[in-house]
Design a protein around this motif. Structure first.
Motif, PDB file in Angstrom:
ATOM      1  N   UNK A 103       0.783  -1.473  -5.704  1.00  0.00           N
ATOM      2  CA  UNK A 103       2.094  -0.832  -5.680  1.00  0.00           C
ATOM      3  C   UNK A 103       3.207  -1.868  -5.650  1.00  0.00           C
ATOM      4  N   UNK A 104       4.301  -1.587  -6.341  1.00  0.00           N
ATOM      5  CA  UNK A 104       5.433  -2.513  -6.243  1.00  0.00           C
ATOM      6  C   UNK A 104       6.509  -1.991  -5.295  1.00  0.00           C
ATOM      7  N   UNK A 105       6.207  -0.917  -4.555  1.00  0.00           N
ATOM      8  CA  UNK A 105       7.160  -0.446  -3.551  1.00  0.00           C
ATOM      9  C   UNK A 105       7.334  -1.546  -2.502  1.00  0.00           C
ATOM     10  N   UNK A 106       8.548  -1.697  -2.026  1.00  0.00           N
ATOM     11  CA  UNK A 106       8.860  -2.872  -1.204  1.00  0.00           C
ATOM     12  C   UNK A 106       8.005  -2.969   0.068  1.00  0.00           C
ATOM     13  N   UNK A 107       7.796  -1.863   0.764  1.00  0.00           N
ATOM     14  CA  UNK A 107       7.011  -1.914   1.999  1.00  0.00           C
ATOM     15  C   UNK A 107       5.535  -2.187   1.704  1.00  0.00           C
ATOM     16  N   UNK A 108       5.035  -1.690   0.586  1.00  0.00           N
ATOM     17  CA  UNK A 108       3.651  -1.999   0.205  1.00  0.00           C
ATOM     18  C   UNK A 108       3.504  -3.491  -0.038  1.00  0.00           C
ATOM     19  N   UNK A 109       4.521  -4.087  -0.670  1.00  0.00           N
ATOM     20  CA  UNK A 109       4.464  -5.534  -0.914  1.00  0.00           C
ATOM     21  C   UNK A 109       4.408  -6.302   0.402  1.00  0.00           C
ATOM     22  N   UNK A 110       5.188  -5.855   1.403  1.00  0.00           N
ATOM     23  CA  UNK A 110       5.150  -6.513   2.711  1.00  0.00           C
ATOM     24  C   UNK A 110       3.769  -6.339   3.353  1.00  0.00           C
ATOM     25  N   UNK A 111       3.267  -5.113   3.346  1.00  0.00           N
ATOM     26  CA  UNK A 111       1.977  -4.854   3.989  1.00  0.00           C
ATOM     27  C   UNK A 111       0.890  -5.741   3.380  1.00  0.00           C
ATOM     28  N   UNK A 112       0.894  -5.890   2.059  1.00  0.00           N
ATOM     29  CA  UNK A 112      -0.200  -6.680   1.462  1.00  0.00           C
ATOM     30  C   UNK A 112       0.039  -8.181   1.585  1.00  0.00           C
ATOM     31  N   UNK A 113       1.298  -8.614   1.440  1.00  0.00           N
ATOM     32  CA  UNK A 113       1.545 -10.060   1.431  1.00  0.00           C
ATOM     33  C   UNK A 113       1.299 -10.708   2.780  1.00  0.00           C
ATOM     34  N   UNK A 114       1.436  -9.922   3.829  1.00  0.00           N
ATOM     35  CA  UNK A 114       1.230 -10.514   5.141  1.00  0.00           C
ATOM     36  C   UNK A 114      -0.176 -10.224   5.665  1.00  0.00           C
ATOM     37  N   UNK A 115      -1.059  -9.803   4.794  1.00  0.00           N
ATOM     38  CA  UNK A 115      -2.393  -9.396   5.249  1.00  0.00           C
ATOM     39  C   UNK A 115      -3.499 -10.280   4.710  1.00  0.00           C
ATOM     40  N   UNK A 116      -3.170 -11.501   4.344  1.00  0.00           N
ATOM     41  CA  UNK A 116      -4.157 -12.335   3.643  1.00  0.00           C
ATOM     42  C   UNK A 116      -5.270 -12.873   4.540  1.00  0.00           C
ATOM     43  N   UNK A 117      -4.975 -13.091   5.813  1.00  0.00           N
ATOM     44  CA  UNK A 117      -5.886 -13.822   6.697  1.00  0.00           C
ATOM     45  C   UNK A 117      -7.243 -13.165   6.911  1.00  0.00           C
ATOM     46  N   UNK A 118      -7.220 -11.911   7.394  1.00  0.00           N
ATOM     47  CA  UNK A 118      -8.503 -11.245   7.587  1.00  0.00           C
ATOM     48  C   UNK A 118      -8.367  -9.757   7.279  1.00  0.00           C
ATOM     49  N   UNK A 119      -9.503  -9.138   7.015  1.00  0.00           N
ATOM     50  CA  UNK A 119      -9.473  -7.736   6.623  1.00  0.00           C
ATOM     51  C   UNK A 119      -9.477  -6.842   7.869  1.00  0.00           C
ATOM     52  N   UNK A 120      -8.379  -6.193   8.152  1.00  0.00           N
ATOM     53  CA  UNK A 120      -8.340  -5.237   9.265  1.00  0.00           C
ATOM     54  C   UNK A 120      -8.347  -3.832   8.671  1.00  0.00           C
ATOM     55  N   UNK A 121      -8.829  -2.861   9.455  1.00  0.00           N
ATOM     56  CA  UNK A 121      -8.852  -1.497   8.916  1.00  0.00           C
ATOM     57  C   UNK A 121      -7.778  -0.620   9.559  1.00  0.00           C
ATOM     58  N   UNK A 122      -6.954  -1.224  10.396  1.00  0.00           N
ATOM     59  CA  UNK A 122      -5.821  -0.476  10.941  1.00  0.00           C
ATOM     60  C   UNK A 122      -4.526  -0.969  10.305  1.00  0.00           C
ATOM     61  N   UNK A 123      -3.678  -0.024   9.921  1.00  0.00           N
ATOM     62  CA  UNK A 123      -2.327  -0.371   9.475  1.00  0.00           C
ATOM     63  C   UNK A 123      -1.621  -1.061  10.636  1.00  0.00           C
ATOM     64  N   UNK A 124      -1.857  -0.514  11.826  1.00  0.00           N
ATOM     65  CA  UNK A 124      -1.175  -1.011  13.029  1.00  0.00           C
ATOM     66  C   UNK A 124      -1.609  -2.420  13.439  1.00  0.00           C
TER      67      UNK A 124
END
Ligand code: HEC
Ligand code: HEC
Length: 180
Positions: A103-124
């Protein structure tokens, strides 16, 4: 004079008529684009994953997180959310096709770009989520019967179901509007 005002009237009705006819949806879409995630209708997903909590929008988690979460539904945060194989496959595909990575929606970009380190299954547990919520005191969340946990997005974000998370629509029960 009379003629002029008639023309003015027609113009005004025209302008406002057209505006109210189509601008509401456009406006909501624009807000979602910058402060939310993509809104998608999927009755099957809503039925199977929207019973115990709001059906989290696919654009809130990266694909790797959805994949991991969907592979462990029999032990889903101490609940059993297992689905039959075909249904699980169908929902997994929907989530992967529309994940934050896609998604190119701005919040989706934030959620994915800051999630590189490890795979978590909670948004929170995503770094961007923590970054946005770390100033909210626990007494308004875990200590608040009307909220209980951050997982209940729609307890505070009045338009969470519509995929909009802008500050204007935040209202914390027992506290009120959030001004930072
Ligand atoms: C039987 C009830 C139940 C069903 C059905 C269910 N869940 Fe959950 N889910 C939970 C519970 C309980 C939690 C943990 C909530 C909390 O910590 O307050 C949770 C948490 C989550 C979270 C993490 C939220 C966070 O804290 O960031 C995601 C993502 C999620 N569920 C997705 C799904 C998906 C996708 C489905 C459908 C395949 C589904 N859930 C079906 C009970 C359920
Ligand atoms: C206890 C109330 C509460 C809950 C529950 C909550 N939030 Fe929030 N959220 C806030 C507040 C308050 C802010 C604004 C923080 C700030 O800017 O200081 C915020 C900010 C945000 C933002 C950034 C909005 C923007 O445009 O600046 C997003 C995105 C968001 N939340 C998503 C979520 C999601 C997704 C969930 C559920 C998994 C959730 N929130 C659960 C209170 C909450």
């Amino acid at each position: 004079m009379k003629k002029l005002s008639a023309i003015t009237m027609v113009l005004l009705v025209g302008i406002f008529g057209i505006n109210t006819a189509c601008s509401d949806d456009d406006w909501e879409d624009r807000i979602r684009y910058s402060t939310g995630v993509k809104l998608l209708e999927n009755p099957v997903y809503k039925k199977e994953c929207g019973d115990c909590h709001m059906a989290y929008h696919p654009g809130l988690l990266p694909a790797a997180s959805w994949q991991k979460l969907m592979a462990g539904l029999e032990d889903h945060f101490d609940d059993n959310a297992e689905l039959d194989k075909e249904l699980a496959q169908q929902i997994t595909q929907f989530l992967l096709d529309n994940s934050a990575d896609k998604s190119d929606y701005r919040r989706s970009r934030h959620f994915r770009n800051m999630a590189r380190e490890k795979v978590v299954i909670r948004i929170t547990e995503l770094p961007y989520f923590i970054h946005e919520h770390d100033e909210i005191p626990a007494r308004l969340v875990s200590g608040n019967k009307e909220v209980n946990s951050f997982s209940h997005c729609n307890a505070c974000h009045k338009k969470a179901e519509q995929a909009s998370f802008r500050e204007h629509d935040i209202f914390i029960p027992g506290y009120g509007k959030w001004d930072d």
